[in-house]
Design a protein around this motif. Sequence first.
Motif, PDB file in Angstrom:
ATOM      1  N   TYR A  40      23.089  33.675   0.808  1.00  0.00           N
ATOM      2  CA  TYR A  40      21.855  33.287   0.138  1.00  0.00           C
ATOM      3  C   TYR A  40      20.756  32.910   1.120  1.00  0.00           C
ATOM      4  O   TYR A  40      19.611  32.696   0.728  1.00  0.00           O
ATOM      5  CB  TYR A  40      22.144  32.169  -0.864  1.00  0.00           C
ATOM      6  CG  TYR A  40      22.978  32.684  -2.019  1.00  0.00           C
ATOM      7  CD1 TYR A  40      22.363  33.116  -3.189  1.00  0.00           C
ATOM      8  CD2 TYR A  40      24.355  32.815  -1.912  1.00  0.00           C
ATOM      9  CE1 TYR A  40      23.106  33.635  -4.228  1.00  0.00           C
ATOM     10  CE2 TYR A  40      25.117  33.336  -2.948  1.00  0.00           C
ATOM     11  CZ  TYR A  40      24.483  33.745  -4.098  1.00  0.00           C
ATOM     12  OH  TYR A  40      25.218  34.275  -5.126  1.00  0.00           O
ATOM     13  N   TYR A  43      19.534  36.854   0.994  1.00  0.00           N
ATOM     14  CA  TYR A  43      19.129  37.454  -0.282  1.00  0.00           C
ATOM     15  C   TYR A  43      19.242  36.386  -1.357  1.00  0.00           C
ATOM     16  O   TYR A  43      20.154  35.558  -1.307  1.00  0.00           O
ATOM     17  CB  TYR A  43      20.016  38.652  -0.619  1.00  0.00           C
ATOM     18  CG  TYR A  43      19.894  39.746   0.423  1.00  0.00           C
ATOM     19  CD1 TYR A  43      18.832  40.645   0.375  1.00  0.00           C
ATOM     20  CD2 TYR A  43      20.805  39.842   1.465  1.00  0.00           C
ATOM     21  CE1 TYR A  43      18.691  41.627   1.338  1.00  0.00           C
ATOM     22  CE2 TYR A  43      20.675  40.821   2.442  1.00  0.00           C
ATOM     23  CZ  TYR A  43      19.616  41.719   2.371  1.00  0.00           C
ATOM     24  OH  TYR A  43      19.480  42.681   3.334  1.00  0.00           O
ATOM     25  N   LYS A  44      18.369  36.462  -2.345  1.00  0.00           N
ATOM     26  CA  LYS A  44      18.363  35.353  -3.283  1.00  0.00           C
ATOM     27  C   LYS A  44      19.390  35.484  -4.395  1.00  0.00           C
ATOM     28  O   LYS A  44      19.651  34.525  -5.108  1.00  0.00           O
ATOM     29  CB  LYS A  44      16.958  35.099  -3.834  1.00  0.00           C
ATOM     30  CG  LYS A  44      16.429  36.096  -4.840  1.00  0.00           C
ATOM     31  CD  LYS A  44      15.052  35.595  -5.371  1.00  0.00           C
ATOM     32  CE  LYS A  44      14.718  36.256  -6.704  1.00  0.00           C
ATOM     33  NZ  LYS A  44      14.634  37.728  -6.598  1.00  0.00           N
ATOM     34  N   SER A  45      19.992  36.647  -4.533  1.00  0.00           N
ATOM     35  CA  SER A  45      21.045  36.802  -5.541  1.00  0.00           C
ATOM     36  C   SER A  45      21.816  38.090  -5.271  1.00  0.00           C
ATOM     37  O   SER A  45      21.409  38.914  -4.453  1.00  0.00           O
ATOM     38  CB  SER A  45      20.450  36.844  -6.946  1.00  0.00           C
ATOM     39  OG  SER A  45      19.702  38.040  -7.098  1.00  0.00           O
ATOM     40  N   LYS A  46      22.895  38.241  -5.999  1.00  0.00           N
ATOM     41  CA  LYS A  46      23.691  39.468  -5.885  1.00  0.00           C
ATOM     42  C   LYS A  46      22.846  40.675  -6.283  1.00  0.00           C
ATOM     43  O   LYS A  46      22.839  41.712  -5.614  1.00  0.00           O
ATOM     44  CB  LYS A  46      24.923  39.344  -6.784  1.00  0.00           C
ATOM     45  CG  LYS A  46      25.896  40.495  -6.734  1.00  0.00           C
ATOM     46  CD  LYS A  46      27.051  40.230  -7.718  1.00  0.00           C
ATOM     47  CE  LYS A  46      27.912  41.452  -7.916  1.00  0.00           C
ATOM     48  NZ  LYS A  46      28.914  41.253  -9.000  1.00  0.00           N
TER      49      LYS A  46
END
Lengths: 203, 203
Positions: A40, A43-46
């Motif tokens: 995280y 990247y802020k999410s999957k």
Amino acid sequence: MTTKQRILDEALTLFAEKGYGNVYVGQIAEAVGIKAPSLYKHYKSKQDIFNAILDEMKSRYDKQADALNMNGSDVNADANIFSSVSEDELVKMGIGLFSYFLHDEYVCRFRKMLTLEQFRDSELSLLYTKQYVDNPLSYQSAMFAMLTVGGVLAKEDADVMALHFYAPIYMLLTLCDRQPEREAEALKILERHIRQFSKIYQP
Amino acid sequence: MTTKQRILDEALTLFAEKGYGNVYVGQIAEAVGIKAPSLYKHYKSKQDIFNAILDEMKSRYDKQADALNMNGSDVNADANIFSSVSEDELVKMGIGLFSYFLHDEYVCRFRKMLTLEQFRDSELSLLYTKQYVDNPLSYQSAMFAMLTVGGVLAKEDADVMALHFYAPIYMLLTLCDRQPEREAEALKILERHIRQFSKIYQP
DNA sequence: CTTGGCAGCTAATTTGAATTAGCTTACAAT
DNA sequence: ATTGTAAGCTAATTCAAATTAGCTGCCAAG
């Protein structure tokens, strides 16, 4: 390679094998060699990872398409090349295309991922179709149009010729994606296909 | 239709659209019109539902294959039928196969599900290949062998003829799975394909 | 009629995956 | 030297989905 890129790389590998929904962020992290929460930082999410893969992919594709002239109707520039193509050259071309799609590090994983996600949303459907159906067909159609005009091949409908040439390649490709152990067999029948193609389209 | 069957039916629909991993038991239950826990009166887990679909599918396939003689090398029995096949009949056969695969209530959903799960385990890979590649090809290869002997078509390698005939059908089928709105277009090119096939393989 | 069990329900419970909090280290720039 | 920030960690937290518990009504067999 930076961590941020390694994440995309490992995520793509996993998505291609199992599909987005069956991959856990922990697995991606483990493949990269870090812990899940550290993802995280990048990247802020999957979902964000997935989108980044798509974006990278699109930009690679545009470059590659430009490079190979596989995109537009720019085939005319190569008219001279196409005016004389032997059967052996056709075989080499077909096997080259097949091997590239099957073995290229990136292209191959990306295609498998698209295969698994293709029904999820229409953007992915379009992308798949464009890359593996429409563009190859239109490129080859233009090529065969040349070849018929040049008298190298019989004057038949070039769209259908492209279909006859390319559809077997496509089918064998999806076969090898599923069963890589059948590649040798696929290559044999592929060569027979092209030689017979060349024969039946003799002018 | 009993609830137990309706569960399989709705689950198959959902799995075909989204893939196993992206479907929740609650969605299946809702589609059936019951609550999630009630599913467990019929199947002991989500995976159990998936397995039941596979089992039903296999048994249906065996029956259907027997019925259509698409399985074994039983084509010889039909030798008389194949000894005279017109171009129009070939077109009808190709379009019939295409339409059956594309529209049959069960076959169609099952194929999409297999598409999404094909890399998950080798049993599913095998099944996909058998149903949509190997069996159609070997059936048609046998058919074309007949037709060449019968002097209806040119005496070329029947395996390759089968590939030339079937691969375009397969490719257009996967195209329409992704983009059903292109069916009309696919049918047009399919007909042109078969007429040209028939022409270039004239004896 | 009455009883056994099927098939449904609501209300837990369990599980496990995604994400957030908050701490630590390294190191680059001031 | 100091400080700020990037990138990692462990330990929560959140949340949703799968499954289980336990109750109820129905109806068919006796």
